[in-house]
Design a protein around this motif. Structure first.
Motif, short mmCIF file in Angstrom:
data_model
loop_
_atom_site.label_atom_id
_atom_site.label_comp_id
_atom_site.label_asym_id
_atom_site.label_seq_id
_atom_site.Cartn_x
_atom_site.Cartn_y
_atom_site.Cartn_z
N UNK A 177 4.75 32.09 -17.71
CA UNK A 177 4.09 31.75 -16.44
C UNK A 177 2.60 31.51 -16.65
N UNK A 178 1.98 32.40 -17.39
CA UNK A 178 0.55 32.29 -17.63
C UNK A 178 0.23 31.03 -18.42
N UNK A 179 1.08 30.74 -19.37
CA UNK A 179 0.89 29.52 -20.16
C UNK A 179 0.95 28.29 -19.28
N UNK A 180 1.91 28.28 -18.40
CA UNK A 180 2.06 27.14 -17.50
C UNK A 180 0.84 27.02 -16.57
N UNK A 181 0.40 28.19 -16.10
CA UNK A 181 -0.76 28.18 -15.20
C UNK A 181 -1.99 27.64 -15.91
N UNK A 182 -2.18 28.08 -17.17
CA UNK A 182 -3.36 27.64 -17.92
C UNK A 182 -3.28 26.14 -18.24
N UNK A 185 -4.32 24.38 -15.27
CA UNK A 185 -5.77 24.49 -15.08
C UNK A 185 -6.50 23.51 -15.98
N UNK A 186 -6.03 23.41 -17.23
CA UNK A 186 -6.64 22.46 -18.16
C UNK A 186 -6.50 21.05 -17.64
N UNK A 187 -5.34 20.75 -17.12
CA UNK A 187 -5.10 19.41 -16.58
C UNK A 187 -6.08 19.11 -15.44
N UNK A 188 -6.22 20.09 -14.58
CA UNK A 188 -7.13 19.89 -13.43
C UNK A 188 -8.57 19.73 -13.89
N UNK A 189 -8.96 20.51 -14.89
CA UNK A 189 -10.32 20.41 -15.41
C UNK A 189 -10.58 19.06 -16.04
N UNK A 190 -9.55 18.54 -16.72
CA UNK A 190 -9.70 17.22 -17.34
C UNK A 190 -9.94 16.15 -16.26
N UNK A 191 -9.17 16.25 -15.21
CA UNK A 191 -9.33 15.28 -14.12
C UNK A 191 -10.70 15.43 -13.49
N UNK A 192 -11.08 16.67 -13.30
CA UNK A 192 -12.39 16.96 -12.70
C UNK A 192 -13.51 16.41 -13.56
N UNK A 193 -13.34 16.56 -14.88
CA UNK A 193 -14.37 16.11 -15.82
C UNK A 193 -14.57 14.60 -15.73
N UNK A 194 -13.47 13.88 -15.55
CA UNK A 194 -13.56 12.42 -15.49
C UNK A 194 -14.40 11.96 -14.31
N UNK A 195 -14.42 12.74 -13.25
CA UNK A 195 -15.10 12.31 -12.03
C UNK A 195 -16.50 12.89 -11.90
N UNK A 196 -16.94 13.68 -12.92
CA UNK A 196 -18.25 14.31 -12.83
C UNK A 196 -19.33 13.40 -13.40
N UNK A 197 -20.62 13.60 -12.98
CA UNK A 197 -21.74 12.87 -13.58
C UNK A 197 -21.85 13.20 -15.07
N UNK A 198 -22.58 12.37 -15.81
CA UNK A 198 -22.61 12.47 -17.27
C UNK A 198 -23.17 13.80 -17.76
N UNK A 199 -24.21 14.34 -17.08
CA UNK A 199 -24.79 15.59 -17.58
C UNK A 199 -23.84 16.76 -17.36
N UNK A 200 -22.95 16.60 -16.38
CA UNK A 200 -21.97 17.66 -16.14
C UNK A 200 -20.85 17.65 -17.18
#
Length: 246
Positions: A177-182, A185-200
């Motif tokens: 379960x924890x593995x799946x959750x993580x 989370x990684x997937x969401x962070x990757x998506x988030x990263x794509x939409x962030x400004x360059x310094x972020x």
DNA sequence: ACTGTCAACACGAATA
DNA sequence: TATTCGTGTTGACAGT
């Protein structure tokens, strides 16, 4: 056994074929001969004839010295006691009740089992003196007491193994379960990263906000910008902490 | 008929 | 080396 019924994703205890056991199964003589010194009333006699090993079927040479010794011990016990005890409580048992191979199933009485259980609670192993005393009290042969304790220890261990298995299954499920959750989370962070400004998009651990000037700083040692304090790290997941608490 | 339980056994490993 | 223990197995029996 106690391990059947596990799902695919669960930890599996390998129960592969033991080659020696298989060989043993095929070579070990299964027929045993009643000894002349066996008491006719004894319901549980199945002694192999130690002196007959050369004439035995198949693996006649497989009898170890220990086994031969044990058979002698039993024989001497029998003669010492002047006869065997009918442990099943059925009077008048004779050869008719002894199976073809001389092995008769006996059931210990509730009183005998109860006393043995009590003794087992005190000591899971017996000294020779304790064994003798218990055998006398229960009107059993010392060998029977010894065997009972061996089997009892085996049952205890099996039960404990099953408990351990259940525990590991729970750990496995939690980790899955924890593995799946993580991963999520990684997937969401990757998506988030794509939409962030360059310094972020710089490594998160190297970036903090200056509390006074409210500028982004870089803690990277090779970097030229001024370092600020590191953000606290998230504690690592411990699958056992929650289990022990539960 | 099938299955689970359990006393009894065989045997190798450990130990005193 | 004798004894004890752990482990795997057998076979009788009871419950379904």
């Amino acid at each position: 056994m106690g391990f059947h019924g596990f799902a695919n994703a669960e930890p599996v205890l390998e129960l592969g074929l033991n080659s020696s056991s298989v060989a043993e199964k095929t070579t070990r003589p299964t027929k045993k001969l009643d000894l002349s010194f066996d008491h006719p009333l004894e319901p549980s006699l199945s002694l192999a004839l130690s002196g007959d090993s050369c004439g035995g079927a198949g693996g006649g040479s497989s009898f170890s010295n220990a086994s031969v010794k044990r058979e002698r011990e039993v024989a001497s016990e029998e003669s010492e006691r002047g006869g065997a005890i009918n442990t099943s409580g059925e009077d008048g048992e004779d050869d008719e009740d002894v199976s073809v191979n001389g092995r008769k199933k006996l059931r210990l009485t509730k009183a005998q089992s109860g006393l043995l259980e009590e003794a087992f609670k005190l000591h899971t192993t017996l000294s020779p003196q304790q064994k003798q005393k218990l055998a006398r009290d229960l009107k059993l042969r010392p060998r029977q007491v010894e065997v009972w304790f061996q089997n009892r220890r085996a049952r205890t261990k099996l039960k404990q193994t099953e408990v351990d298995c259940e525990y590991l299954k729970k750990c496995c499920n939690r980790l899955t379960d924890e593995n799946q959750r993580l991963r999520q989370e990684v997937q969401e962070l990757k998506i988030q990263k794509m939409t962030q400004p360059i310094y972020m998009q710089l490594p998160a651990a190297t970036l903090t906000m200056c509390p006074s000037c409210e500028q982004i700083g870089d803690t990277n040692p090779v970097s030229t910008s001024k370092p600020f304090t590191m953000a606290p790290k998230r504690p690592l997941f411990n699958p056992f902490s929650s289990l022990s608490a539960a």
